[in-house]
Design an enzyme around this catalytic site. Sequence first.
Site, PDB file in Angstrom:
ATOM      1  N   GLU A   1       0.828  -1.208   0.000  1.00  0.00           N
ATOM      2  CA  GLU A   1       0.000   0.000   0.000  1.00  0.00           C
ATOM      3  C   GLU A   1       0.861   1.255   0.000  1.00  0.00           C
ATOM      4  OE1 GLU A   1      -3.460   0.395   2.308  1.00  0.00           O
ATOM      5  OE2 GLU A   1      -3.670  -1.745   2.638  1.00  0.00           O
TER       6      GLU A   1
ATOM      7  N   CYS B   1       3.197   8.269   1.394  1.00  0.00           N
ATOM      8  CA  CYS B   1       3.809   7.316   2.320  1.00  0.00           C
ATOM      9  C   CYS B   1       4.079   6.031   1.533  1.00  0.00           C
ATOM     10  CB  CYS B   1       2.841   7.071   3.479  1.00  0.00           C
ATOM     11  SG  CYS B   1       3.457   5.879   4.656  1.00  0.00           S
TER      12      CYS B   1
ATOM     13  N   CYS C   1       7.204  -7.399   7.015  1.00  0.00           N
ATOM     14  CA  CYS C   1       8.362  -6.867   7.736  1.00  0.00           C
ATOM     15  C   CYS C   1       8.907  -7.942   8.671  1.00  0.00           C
ATOM     16  CB  CYS C   1       7.975  -5.618   8.531  1.00  0.00           C
ATOM     17  SG  CYS C   1       9.404  -4.865   9.342  1.00  0.00           S
TER      18      CYS C   1
ATOM     19  N   CYS D   1       7.806  -5.808  15.424  1.00  0.00           N
ATOM     20  CA  CYS D   1       7.448  -4.962  16.567  1.00  0.00           C
ATOM     21  C   CYS D   1       6.060  -5.407  17.033  1.00  0.00           C
ATOM     22  CB  CYS D   1       7.454  -3.495  16.167  1.00  0.00           C
ATOM     23  SG  CYS D   1       9.054  -2.975  15.531  1.00  0.00           S
TER      24      CYS D   1
ATOM     25  N   CYS E   1       2.690  -3.648  15.743  1.00  0.00           N
ATOM     26  CA  CYS E   1       2.567  -3.221  14.346  1.00  0.00           C
ATOM     27  C   CYS E   1       1.904  -4.275  13.462  1.00  0.00           C
ATOM     28  CB  CYS E   1       3.952  -2.877  13.803  1.00  0.00           C
ATOM     29  SG  CYS E   1       3.944  -2.447  12.057  1.00  0.00           S
TER      30      CYS E   1
ATOM     31  N   CYS F   1      -5.991  16.428   8.316  1.00  0.00           N
ATOM     32  CA  CYS F   1      -5.114  16.821   7.215  1.00  0.00           C
ATOM     33  C   CYS F   1      -5.226  18.307   6.945  1.00  0.00           C
ATOM     34  CB  CYS F   1      -5.532  16.114   5.919  1.00  0.00           C
ATOM     35  SG  CYS F   1      -4.741  14.553   5.720  1.00  0.00           S
TER      36      CYS F   1
HETATM   37  N1  SAH Z   1       9.800   0.153   9.672  1.00  0.00           N
HETATM   38  C1  SAH Z   1       9.934   1.542   9.751  1.00  0.00           C
HETATM   39  C2  SAH Z   1       8.978   2.311   8.877  1.00  0.00           C
HETATM   40  C3  SAH Z   1       7.582   1.774   8.763  1.00  0.00           C
HETATM   41  S1  SAH Z   1       6.566   1.848  10.196  1.00  0.00           S
HETATM   42  C4  SAH Z   1       9.806   1.999  11.197  1.00  0.00           C
HETATM   43  O1  SAH Z   1       9.476   1.181  12.033  1.00  0.00           O
HETATM   44  O2  SAH Z   1      10.096   3.153  11.457  1.00  0.00           O
HETATM   45  C5  SAH Z   1       6.142   3.555  10.262  1.00  0.00           C
HETATM   46  C6  SAH Z   1       5.748   4.027  11.628  1.00  0.00           C
HETATM   47  O3  SAH Z   1       4.429   3.559  12.008  1.00  0.00           O
HETATM   48  C7  SAH Z   1       6.670   3.596  12.747  1.00  0.00           C
HETATM   49  O4  SAH Z   1       7.002   4.686  13.572  1.00  0.00           O
HETATM   50  C8  SAH Z   1       5.828   2.587  13.463  1.00  0.00           C
HETATM   51  O5  SAH Z   1       6.269   2.401  14.762  1.00  0.00           O
HETATM   52  C9  SAH Z   1       4.451   3.196  13.364  1.00  0.00           C
HETATM   53  N2  SAH Z   1       3.356   2.299  13.683  1.00  0.00           N
HETATM   54  C10 SAH Z   1       3.282   0.981  13.445  1.00  0.00           C
HETATM   55  N3  SAH Z   1       2.095   0.493  13.906  1.00  0.00           N
HETATM   56  C11 SAH Z   1       1.418   1.541  14.431  1.00  0.00           C
HETATM   57  C12 SAH Z   1       0.155   1.680  15.038  1.00  0.00           C
HETATM   58  N4  SAH Z   1      -0.656   0.665  15.190  1.00  0.00           N
HETATM   59  N5  SAH Z   1      -0.241   2.903  15.476  1.00  0.00           N
HETATM   60  C13 SAH Z   1       0.570   3.979  15.279  1.00  0.00           C
HETATM   61  N6  SAH Z   1       1.777   3.904  14.710  1.00  0.00           N
HETATM   62  C14 SAH Z   1       2.212   2.701  14.285  1.00  0.00           C
HETATM   63 FE1  SF4 Z   2       8.514  -3.364  10.792  1.00  0.00          FE
HETATM   64 FE2  SF4 Z   2       8.484  -2.549  13.329  1.00  0.00          FE
HETATM   65 FE3  SF4 Z   2       8.447  -0.719  11.339  1.00  0.00          FE
HETATM   66 FE4  SF4 Z   2       6.301  -2.311  11.824  1.00  0.00          FE
HETATM   67  S1  SF4 Z   2       7.163  -0.725  13.189  1.00  0.00           S
HETATM   68  S2  SF4 Z   2       7.188  -1.832   9.835  1.00  0.00           S
HETATM   69  S3  SF4 Z   2       7.295  -4.238  12.451  1.00  0.00           S
HETATM   70  S4  SF4 Z   2      10.095  -2.192  11.848  1.00  0.00           S
END
Ligand code: SAH
Ligand code: SF4
Length: 367
Positions: free
Chosen positions: A82, A103, A110, A114, A117, A347
């Site tokens: 996406e 974005c 991934c 985490c 996520c 926005c």
């Molecule tokens: N992998 C990279 C970039 C993609 S995630 C990273 O982790 O930075 C982009 C952002 O979305 C990250 O800051 C992540 O922690 C956040 N994110 C993931 N799941 C989320 C959620 N459920 N609510 C809010 N932010 C979230």
């Molecule tokens: Fe991957 Fe963590 Fe970023 Fe989610 S927040 S995309 S699991 S690195």
Amino acid sequence: MEELQTQFKIWEQPAYRLTQLLDWIYKCRVTSWEEMTNLPKSLREKLKENFTLQTLALVRKQGSRDSTQKFLWKLNDGAMIESVLIPATPALYGEACDRHTLCVSTQVGCAYGCKFCASGLEGWKRNLRVEEIVDQILATERWNEAKLKIQDSKPKTESDSRLVNNLVIMGMGEPLANYDNLLKALKILNAPWGGGIGARKITISTSGLAPQIKKLAEEPLQFRLAISLHGATDETRNKIMPVNKKYPLRDLTAACEYYEKQKGRMITLEYILIAGVNDALTQIKPLAQLAHRLHAKVNLIPYNKVEDLPWVRPTEEAQEKFLAAHEREKVIATLRREKGHDIDAACGQLRLKTERQARETFATATK
Ligand code: SAH
Ligand code: SF4
């Protein structure tokens, strides 16, 4: 690009042919070789045999006109990714939005897992190829152009037809784990013959791959860096981000410090607020120390609920308390305040918070 250059030399093509080809791809965003009418037919045939032109097909789009749009793309192998398009200026009075952030995803799934996520829920499938990263921008602009044509307001100049002028690499995947393809893609998107997007308008978000952050610091381009911190102590971070075991805060901080020194640019620390997990006020002192040491600003983002996961965002009162504590510590911090999921209104009002909206919207889209 180098590949094309080499190939054109082998085929004994004059230099201007390459310029013509790049214009067709990046300025006209054509989807077939046949449309490149000023290239000789024989060259078009050869290109067709050796290169792939379009890599993304639109499967689904969510969102209304002039607001946040979520695109679901299908790749050539059937995998789905996406991208999310966020207008930066309000369309409250019916005027068109002139600035947009996209974005962008960098991987299918991934591997970093985490705990909060959605992207990592089904594991990692593969890295995106360079053209799959670049085509997210081109395909979004194609969609926009088609929309304008329907509205009978076909763009008159090239810059009129350019839609995306900010990128946040915050979609699915860990960008720095697909370092080489990401950098190649960003160089194309930055080049005047390519996407023409300024490096300062490109933010790369990482969960904290310390060695790659240092490597990125050595790159000549001035990308912005955002760190998904989400915990200011190893104890808290270890609970929700497995990557912290590999690169604990000491290593991550050293890498960020190096980045900040090399680039002279302010880093952003992203901190999603999850009730009972990382929202205790005991996080404030170490977070403030980190922010001061790195000359970084803190983005507080109330957690976006993901189906099947137990985490929830703290109450608004708790969020405000967390923010106020930062202010007392003289840390530059912002909290995304959003009524329900009214992202479109946000926005319009919160232009400066585009990056956070990108992440929030994306998290919703990938549920
Ligand atoms: N992998 C990279 C970039 C993609 S995630 C990273 O982790 O930075 C982009 C952002 O979305 C990250 O800051 C992540 O922690 C956040 N994110 C993931 N799941 C989320 C959620 N459920 N609510 C809010 N932010 C979230
Ligand atoms: Fe991957 Fe963590 Fe970023 Fe989610 S927040 S995309 S699991 S690195």
